[in-house]
Design a protein around this motif. Sequence first.
Motif, PDB file in Angstrom:
ATOM      1  N   UNK A 131       2.380   6.959   5.058  1.00  0.00           N
ATOM      2  CA  UNK A 131       1.088   6.962   5.605  1.00  0.00           C
ATOM      3  C   UNK A 131       1.068   6.083   6.615  1.00  0.00           C
ATOM      4  N   UNK A 132       1.679   4.951   6.857  1.00  0.00           N
ATOM      5  CA  UNK A 132       1.203   3.988   7.778  1.00  0.00           C
ATOM      6  C   UNK A 132       2.727   3.677   8.603  1.00  0.00           C
ATOM      7  N   UNK A 133       3.549   4.526   8.640  1.00  0.00           N
ATOM      8  CA  UNK A 133       4.948   4.669   9.294  1.00  0.00           C
ATOM      9  C   UNK A 133       5.449   3.146   9.426  1.00  0.00           C
ATOM     10  N   UNK A 134       5.417   2.711   7.848  1.00  0.00           N
ATOM     11  CA  UNK A 134       6.015   1.483   7.879  1.00  0.00           C
ATOM     12  C   UNK A 134       5.223   0.370   7.011  1.00  0.00           C
ATOM     13  N   UNK A 135       5.492  -0.931   6.894  1.00  0.00           N
ATOM     14  CA  UNK A 135       4.474  -1.587   6.014  1.00  0.00           C
ATOM     15  C   UNK A 135       4.238  -2.740   6.933  1.00  0.00           C
ATOM     16  N   UNK A 136       2.896  -3.109   7.558  1.00  0.00           N
ATOM     17  CA  UNK A 136       2.539  -3.988   8.416  1.00  0.00           C
ATOM     18  C   UNK A 136       1.751  -5.025   8.056  1.00  0.00           C
ATOM     19  N   UNK A 137       1.243  -5.113   6.781  1.00  0.00           N
ATOM     20  CA  UNK A 137       0.513  -6.394   6.331  1.00  0.00           C
ATOM     21  C   UNK A 137       0.921  -6.258   4.744  1.00  0.00           C
ATOM     22  N   UNK A 138       0.233  -7.360   4.236  1.00  0.00           N
ATOM     23  CA  UNK A 138       0.386  -7.643   2.828  1.00  0.00           C
ATOM     24  C   UNK A 138      -0.078  -6.775   1.715  1.00  0.00           C
ATOM     25  N   UNK A 139      -1.081  -6.172   2.167  1.00  0.00           N
ATOM     26  CA  UNK A 139      -1.767  -5.129   1.339  1.00  0.00           C
ATOM     27  C   UNK A 139      -0.875  -3.964   1.464  1.00  0.00           C
ATOM     28  N   UNK A 140      -0.470  -3.337   2.284  1.00  0.00           N
ATOM     29  CA  UNK A 140       0.408  -2.387   2.243  1.00  0.00           C
ATOM     30  C   UNK A 140       1.834  -2.798   1.630  1.00  0.00           C
ATOM     31  N   UNK A 141       2.211  -3.969   1.808  1.00  0.00           N
ATOM     32  CA  UNK A 141       3.514  -4.219   1.102  1.00  0.00           C
ATOM     33  C   UNK A 141       3.268  -4.436  -0.573  1.00  0.00           C
ATOM     34  N   UNK A 142       1.962  -4.693  -0.680  1.00  0.00           N
ATOM     35  CA  UNK A 142       1.837  -4.759  -2.369  1.00  0.00           C
ATOM     36  C   UNK A 142       1.620  -3.477  -2.963  1.00  0.00           C
ATOM     37  N   UNK A 143       0.995  -2.614  -2.284  1.00  0.00           N
ATOM     38  CA  UNK A 143       0.870  -1.171  -2.863  1.00  0.00           C
ATOM     39  C   UNK A 143       2.348  -0.277  -2.744  1.00  0.00           C
ATOM     40  N   UNK A 144       3.069  -0.845  -1.941  1.00  0.00           N
ATOM     41  CA  UNK A 144       4.454  -0.053  -1.700  1.00  0.00           C
ATOM     42  C   UNK A 144       5.281  -0.870  -2.909  1.00  0.00           C
ATOM     43  N   UNK A 145       4.930  -1.844  -3.425  1.00  0.00           N
ATOM     44  CA  UNK A 145       5.796  -2.813  -4.288  1.00  0.00           C
ATOM     45  C   UNK A 145       5.336  -1.790  -5.763  1.00  0.00           C
ATOM     46  N   UNK A 146       4.013  -1.673  -5.814  1.00  0.00           N
ATOM     47  CA  UNK A 146       3.577  -0.847  -7.019  1.00  0.00           C
ATOM     48  C   UNK A 146       4.144   0.427  -7.222  1.00  0.00           C
ATOM     49  N   UNK A 147       4.308   1.158  -5.965  1.00  0.00           N
ATOM     50  CA  UNK A 147       4.717   2.612  -5.906  1.00  0.00           C
ATOM     51  C   UNK A 147       6.218   2.430  -6.251  1.00  0.00           C
ATOM     52  N   UNK A 148       6.978   1.563  -6.012  1.00  0.00           N
ATOM     53  CA  UNK A 148       8.435   1.383  -6.395  1.00  0.00           C
ATOM     54  C   UNK A 148       8.462   0.955  -7.908  1.00  0.00           C
ATOM     55  N   UNK A 149       7.609   0.232  -8.513  1.00  0.00           N
ATOM     56  CA  UNK A 149       7.481  -0.222  -9.594  1.00  0.00           C
ATOM     57  C   UNK A 149       7.405   1.051 -10.697  1.00  0.00           C
ATOM     58  N   UNK A 150       6.514   1.945 -10.322  1.00  0.00           N
ATOM     59  CA  UNK A 150       6.290   3.277 -10.933  1.00  0.00           C
ATOM     60  C   UNK A 150       7.376   4.244 -10.864  1.00  0.00           C
ATOM     61  N   UNK A 151       7.957   4.326  -9.856  1.00  0.00           N
ATOM     62  CA  UNK A 151       9.190   4.905  -9.814  1.00  0.00           C
ATOM     63  C   UNK A 151      10.215   4.648 -10.661  1.00  0.00           C
ATOM     64  N   UNK A 152      10.510   3.139 -10.611  1.00  0.00           N
ATOM     65  CA  UNK A 152      11.409   2.552 -11.549  1.00  0.00           C
ATOM     66  C   UNK A 152      11.216   2.823 -12.926  1.00  0.00           C
ATOM     67  N   UNK A 153      10.025   2.734 -13.422  1.00  0.00           N
ATOM     68  CA  UNK A 153       9.320   2.944 -14.690  1.00  0.00           C
ATOM     69  C   UNK A 153       9.659   4.434 -15.304  1.00  0.00           C
ATOM     70  N   UNK A 154       9.473   5.504 -14.217  1.00  0.00           N
ATOM     71  CA  UNK A 154       9.295   6.717 -14.613  1.00  0.00           C
ATOM     72  C   UNK A 154      10.825   7.207 -14.896  1.00  0.00           C
ATOM     73  N   UNK A 155      10.890   8.160 -16.138  1.00  0.00           N
ATOM     74  CA  UNK A 155      11.957   8.775 -16.516  1.00  0.00           C
ATOM     75  C   UNK A 155      12.566   9.751 -15.464  1.00  0.00           C
TER      76      UNK A 155
END
Length: 415
Positions: A131-155
């Motif tokens: 959505x942001x063509x990259x991660x440019x601030x702490x909020x965006x990086x935080x949301x991206x980390x949660x997205x990674x986490x959800x993908x990791x936890x999913x079967x």
Amino acid sequence: MRVVMLSWEYPPKSVGGLAQHVYDLTSALIKEEVEVFLITCGSPGAPEYEQVNGVHVHRVHPYQVSSPDFVTWVMQLNVAMLERAIPLVNDLQGVHVLHAHDWLVAYTARALKHAYQLPMVATIHATEYGRNHGLHNDIQRHISDIEWWLNYEAWRVICCSHYMENELRRVFQIPQDKLKVIPNGVNPESFMYKEQGFSRDTYAAPDEKIIFYVGRLVREKGVQVLLDAAPDILTREPKVKFIIAGKGPHEGALREQVNQMGIANRVYFTGYISDQVRNALYHWADVAVFPSLYEPFGIVALEAMAARTPVVVSDTGGLSEIVVHGVDGLKAYTGNSRSLADNIVPILRQPQLANTLVENAYRKVLRDFGWRKIAGQTKTIYEEVLEAYKTSAWHGQPERQGWIFDRFSRFLGKY
């Protein structure tokens, strides 16, 4: 097959395309003999529980505590969802699969997965990185980390296009065998035009051709590119009205752009419109234009095709996979206003071209994007995940966590 599904959007709460996706998917899953219990965010006037087309819909409200930012509000929503989910899962005593839609329900999905030792499927509709063509601030990086986490936890992870499949592999390093591409769908009957007292004259003069955009007014949707193309289009086709339907945080900038360009009399910002007005505008429009800069799928293009309106889209993301240039629509270079104008004008000038694109597009919608087919593919994933789960160390061992959550739910009930 019994599924607990989590989504922050569901009608009448609709922010983007997720609400319609979940509504159509769950309704179609019922026809595939999947029992669906949906936990979602509440909306003023909507009941806390109801059955919609056989789907058990449970709506919750985030805590009425001030939220300094959207991420905090999401956490409050997840706690409220978890409070509703715990007694629900305990009462059902036989949930087969959890299904989470996007990062906004990740906390609830992960807690239920580990507490009850259930397999979890995630659908990723977009990423913060994309959505942001990259991660440019702490909020965006935080949301991206949660997205990674959800993908990791999913079967298993479902995404809507090969473009998104590649993005998820690149951004989150998800293994190929964990990903499954299932496109979005559309119900053509939902976009049929019906005479309901609306007048075309409200939106355009009788001799004006209509260029129609509908969607969120955010930068990644590229409406500013369409407006940049307006002078070129108007030079070649002076009798044109640009109708921009929808709302969003970029609306003020778009209005200012129109004023600075001196074309305010040629652009109509409608704000939010009902489905009935949307269908009428599709019916009256000479072309529907979706010039997105980032588009994981592009459900609006399918909707226009289902409404029998010729489409011009940017050659990016899922839009590029939906439309075959010159066959069922036209594609412009992404972010290029001249290319956009060069593809819009031929449709305005050549009725036969427009008719050919419309007929081919409608046949494609019926053939490839029916929700019954998509629900069948989704059910197959549930079955595959459930079969793998049954052979795992987790299967048959939820008693201890279930007992803890049962005690916790009783505690919540007291207070």
